[in-house]
Motif scaffolding. Structure first.
Motif, mmCIF file in Angstrom:
data_model
loop_
_atom_site.group_PDB
_atom_site.id
_atom_site.type_symbol
_atom_site.label_atom_id
_atom_site.label_comp_id
_atom_site.label_asym_id
_atom_site.label_seq_id
_atom_site.Cartn_x
_atom_site.Cartn_y
_atom_site.Cartn_z
ATOM 1 N N HIS A 275 5.326 5.385 4.879
ATOM 2 C CA HIS A 275 5.823 5.402 6.261
ATOM 3 C C HIS A 275 7.070 4.549 6.470
ATOM 4 C CE1 HIS A 275 2.765 7.917 8.033
ATOM 5 N NE2 HIS A 275 1.821 7.209 7.449
ATOM 6 N N LEU B 262 0.342 3.599 1.974
ATOM 7 C CA LEU B 262 0.527 3.895 3.390
ATOM 8 C C LEU B 262 1.838 3.284 3.890
ATOM 9 C CD1 LEU B 262 -0.907 5.187 5.890
ATOM 10 C CD2 LEU B 262 -1.811 2.901 6.384
ATOM 11 N N SER C 136 0.824 -1.205 0.000
ATOM 12 C CA SER C 136 0.000 0.000 0.000
ATOM 13 C C SER C 136 0.861 1.259 0.000
ATOM 14 C CB SER C 136 -0.915 0.009 1.228
ATOM 15 O OG SER C 136 -0.163 0.266 2.408
#
Length: 219
Positions: free
Chosen positions: A46, A42, A40
């Motif tokens: 991160h 995300l 992802s």
């Protein structure tokens, strides 16, 4: 308290380290399952360096790498401590955690080794590591730190469940009660801790995953 989220993968022992620690600490969190074949945005945002799980999101902060995450949790939420209060004992705990992590490449070599000289060498080196853990770290204690579960147990927790799947995939049993009675006793104690017992992946699903992954490595 800022919201806590965990990016993980159902078969990852590294992600389970974090799950166990969060639950032992009584920290509420949201779990987000990652598809490692199609990561992802995300996760990539991160953890742009390694692009791997687990990743802990705490408010606007992201912490990657499982052992780093465990230390972050321990320091951020000091309640229900999982490291000793004594400085020397805490240093010894970190020593054994680092020792175990430094041997991951050897364990992985055992997992992916094919039959023959390569596998014999990997088996010998893996057994030597297990003997050190059995004799020098664990001793006659219930857990690595004594009578209560701690971060050393969590770091070695994959040996209590995932290693059996590795042995089955390879077709060689190493961690038996005759050769390693202390480690076998620890495995039983570890898996009886409610937080551990209630938070393990499905055995058959994990074993099948291990076999498929090994086959992909040795083709």
């Amino acid at each position: 308290m800022a919201g806590v989220k965990l990016l993980g993968f159902w078969a990852s022992s590294f992600a389970y380290r974090v799950i166990w620690t969060l639950k032992l600490k009584g920290i509420n969190y949201e779990y987000i399952e990652e598809d490692l074949r199609s990561k992802s945005q995300l996760l990539l945002h991160h953890n742009p360096v390694h692009k791997k799980v687990p990743v802990l999101l705490h408010g606007d902060r992201a912490v990657a790498e499982s052992l780093v995450i465990l230390e972050y949790i321990e320091e951020t939420w000091p309640e229900n401590p999982l490291l000793p209060t004594d400085a020397y004992e805490r240093a010894m705990a970190r020593f054994w955690i680092n020792f175990g992590e430094s041997k991951n490449a050897t364990f992985f070599q055992f997992f992916k080794s094919a039959a023959g000289e390569e596998q014999e060498k990997a088996i010998k080196e893996t057994v030597e590591i297990l003997k050190i853990i059995e004799e020098q770290s664990l001793g006659d204690k219930k857990f690595f730190g004594g009578e209560a579960i701690g971060l050393v147990d969590i770091a070695f927790g994959w040996l209590a469940y995932w290693f059996e799947g590795i042995e089955e995939a390879v077709g060689t049993k190493l961690l038996n009660s005759t050769t390693f009675p202390r480690l076998q006793a620890w495995i039983q104690n570890f898996k009886q801790v409610p937080v551990i017992k209630e938070n393990l992946p499905d055995r058959q699903k994990l074993w099948a995953h291990s076999k498929r992954f090994r086959e992909s490595l040795i083709q």
